[in-house]
Design an enzyme around this catalytic site. Structure first.
Site, PDB file in Angstrom:
ATOM      1  N   HIS A  45      36.812   9.047   9.135  1.00  0.00           N
ATOM      2  CA  HIS A  45      36.857  10.007  10.242  1.00  0.00           C
ATOM      3  C   HIS A  45      37.104  11.418   9.706  1.00  0.00           C
ATOM      4  O   HIS A  45      36.697  12.408  10.313  1.00  0.00           O
ATOM      5  CB  HIS A  45      37.985   9.654  11.219  1.00  0.00           C
ATOM      6  N   ASP A  91      27.965   3.913  12.113  1.00  0.00           N
ATOM      7  CA  ASP A  91      29.215   4.403  12.683  1.00  0.00           C
ATOM      8  C   ASP A  91      28.959   5.814  13.211  1.00  0.00           C
ATOM      9  O   ASP A  91      27.875   6.394  13.003  1.00  0.00           O
ATOM     10  CB  ASP A  91      30.310   4.387  11.608  1.00  0.00           C
TER      11      ASP A  91
END
Length: 390
Positions: A234, A312
């Site tokens: 992230h 993702d």
């Protein structure tokens, strides 16, 4: 004598009329049967024939849209959401807590999204409901235990039971895709079933069967395994410094076990989500989500998986810090992904869409390659009851 002739002529005329009427009825009956036969033939199209017909009826803009899943804003549908659904023909949405206030509100939101998608097929509606720390809508969906908690009990049947329970709750609010279970080995934060790859594989297979029973598409993540990661993707990209032998014997094993143990005809029971870390032992130049060697070479050709591959979130720092969304969207599809995930900003989803669209128009992504992914998306939708819109 003349009278008898007249009666004979009349009788002959009546008989001739009866024959013609009878022939007409037979012809009409035959025509009706022929029509029924033709209708029956249409209804008996094979799954692949249905898929081909739907692909053939789509424009390029519609096809590209099926390769995007985006995040919507707000707890009710907005004009912006309606616009992007209509303009870009997105094939799926992902929901977060910002969208989830109550069961009734979520049902209405999903229903409104489906109605406004105006596509040939309904939307994938996805969520991250892993259990433990990664849950959504906890104000009205009882948070499941973490995968680690389940794994500690040593009974894969518990993973299956949990998946059945989660699937029922998600189906009730209109969600048809859950981005779980995590197939990573020893990733920490309660997200992995085990530090042992074989045990992890057993629990992942059990969970997959539970989602199958509940008719919710699940997603094995994060291929080829992020358990060794030292940096959260992230935030930033990082390399998995492990040998090919180590990766194959540990990180890759749960994915291989599931793919090998599930009949290839059931590849569409689940997706595989590919992460954004780099694996120099497999590909020194690209993150997994944009690596032809990892997606096409390893996952598809070597492991034999032919179901849906989704990336993702492209907005993670591992990708967004290093390239724009146009480049990232096109690169993921060229590497072999079928769906690009963009979770938050409409503008970023639009850029990813345009990157893929422009690459198709330029021939960098061939029409055949585009159709290959669109076929997979459509096939998965049909297999899970997401039938063509009337």
């Amino acid at each position: 004598m003349k009278k008898n002739i007249r009666w004979s002529s009349l009788l002959l005329s009546v008989m001739l009329l009866a024959v013609l009427l009878l022939a007409g009825c037979k012809n009409s009956d035959q025509a009706g049967r022929d029509e029924q036969d033709r209708s029956g033939e249409e209804k008996q199209l094979t799954l692949d024939e249905q898929v081909d017909a739907l692909v053939a009826a789509m424009s390029t803009t519609e096809k590209v849209g099926q390769l995007l899943m985006f995040g919507v804003q707000g707890a009710e549908i907005t004009d912006d959401a309606k616009y992007v659904l209509h303009q870009f023909h997105y094939g799926g949405v992902i929901l977060f807590d910002r969208n989830l206030q109550s069961a009734d509100q979520t049902k209405k939101l999903v229903d409104d999204l489906q109605k406004n998608a105006d596509e040939k097929l309904p939307l994938f509606v996805a969520i991250d409901e892993e259990g433990g720390k990664v849950v959504r809508g906890s104000s009205f969906i009882t948070p499941p235990p973490s995968q680690e908690d389940i794994g500690r009990k040593g009974e894969p049947a518990l993973a299956r039971a949990q998946a059945v329970e989660i699937a029922a709750k998600l189906k009730d609010i209109g969600v048809n895709v859950n981005f779980a279970p995590v197939a990573d080995v020893g990733s920490g934060n309660g997200r992995s079933y085990s530090d042992d790859p074989q045990e992890t594989g057993k629990f992942v297979k059990a969970a997959l069967e539970g989602y199958k029973e509940g008719n919710v598409i699940c997603a094995l993540k994060h291929f080829p395994g992020i358990g060794r990661g030292k940096v959260d993707s992230h935030t930033e990209i990082s390399d998995i410094e492990a040998s090919e032998k180590e990766l194959r014997s540990v990180d890759l094993l749960p994915f291989r076990d599931v793919i090998d143990s599930i009949d290839k005809g059931r590849n569409f029971d689940y997706m595989v989500m590919v992460g954004h870390l780099k694996y120099p032992a497999f590909d020194a130049n690209h993150p997994a989500s944009m690596s032809p060697k990892i997606i096409t070479g390893l996952l598809r050709e070597e492991l034999g998986y032919q179901g849906l591959v989704i990336t993702d979130d492209l907005e993670m720092g591992a990708i967004a810090n290093h390239q724009d969304f146009r480049q990232a969207g096109a690169a993921a599809i060229m590497a072999g992904a079928d769906i690009v995930l963009v979770c938050h900003e409409y503008e970023h989803a639009e850029q990813a869409y345009m990157g893929i669209y422009d690459a198709v128009k330029a021939g960098t992504i061939s029409e055949a390659r585009l159709d290959e992914s669109v076929r997979r998306v459509i096939k998965a939708k049909l297999l899970h009851g997401l039938q063509p819109q009337k």
